[in-house]
Design an enzyme around this catalytic site. Sequence first.
Site, PDB file in Angstrom:
ATOM      1  CG  HIS A  86      -2.029  -1.025   1.099  1.00  0.00           C
ATOM      2  ND1 HIS A  86      -3.080  -1.078   1.984  1.00  0.00           N
ATOM      3  CD2 HIS A  86      -2.243  -2.026   0.195  1.00  0.00           C
ATOM      4  CE1 HIS A  86      -3.898  -2.070   1.651  1.00  0.00           C
ATOM      5  NE2 HIS A  86      -3.408  -2.661   0.573  1.00  0.00           N
ATOM      6  CD  GLU A  97      -1.392   4.111   3.866  1.00  0.00           C
ATOM      7  OE1 GLU A  97      -2.487   4.254   4.432  1.00  0.00           O
ATOM      8  OE2 GLU A  97      -1.240   3.414   2.829  1.00  0.00           O
TER       9      GLU A  97
END
Length: 259
Positions: free
Chosen positions: A54, A56
């Site tokens: 992802h 992040e």
Amino acid sequence: MTNLINDCFWMSQALRLAERGFYTTRPNPRVGCVIVKDNQLIAEGWHYRAGEGHAEVNALRAAGDKARNATAYVTLEPCSHTGKTGPCANALISAGISRVVYAMQDPNPLVAGRGLQMLRDAGIEVTGPVLESSARELNPGFIKRMEKKLPYVRCKLAMSLDGRTAMADGKSQWITSAAARSDVQRLRAQSGAIISGADTVIFDNASLTLREAELNLDNAKDIVALPPLRVLLDSRQRVGLDAKFFSNSVSYFIGACFK
């Protein structure tokens, strides 16, 4: 006011990063993340493909130890559940991020504010929403599916200035330009499914597939490797099995309509 201006600036950077996964994240949302310390960019990341890191996680990997006491700007609330990857909220906490600015809360009921609460419970300052309308524009299909349990539907048609879709003799290839056909390919690439009636498949011998050359995108090879489902509505079974629609190896679904 200075903080708000800075937050909007860095969030706009994260939104631009999210766009890099525009055609490849399906069924996941497009998300971008930037990590900033002392108003200087430390690292950036975005979600490119379902099953991969992802936004992040990718940004934290790039930041390394510099992430500690930094601010993370994320276009969607960090996830709090384990799917194909672990919770991004936990990753931010473990990395020592001191502040998280988010653009919008995740409409996914598996998250829906839980990720933000995890961050707060860990002592992280949480700010948002910031540039929420821009974040929502990134993921209309994902948001409608989560909020309304309905698909986001686009209707594609082409017609001449006199309102016709074909010549008098029935010919319809091509009444559009090369640029318009490229737009159609990009709309297909954004979609989870393409639905067509029998007449289009019969008269145009349409395959409804993605054409790499007409996408005109740098990552076209990756995009055509993730084709949308092709749906044929043919209640009278008029489309023969020799049609080009059936010749492609891409998976398809045949839907029958009944009165």
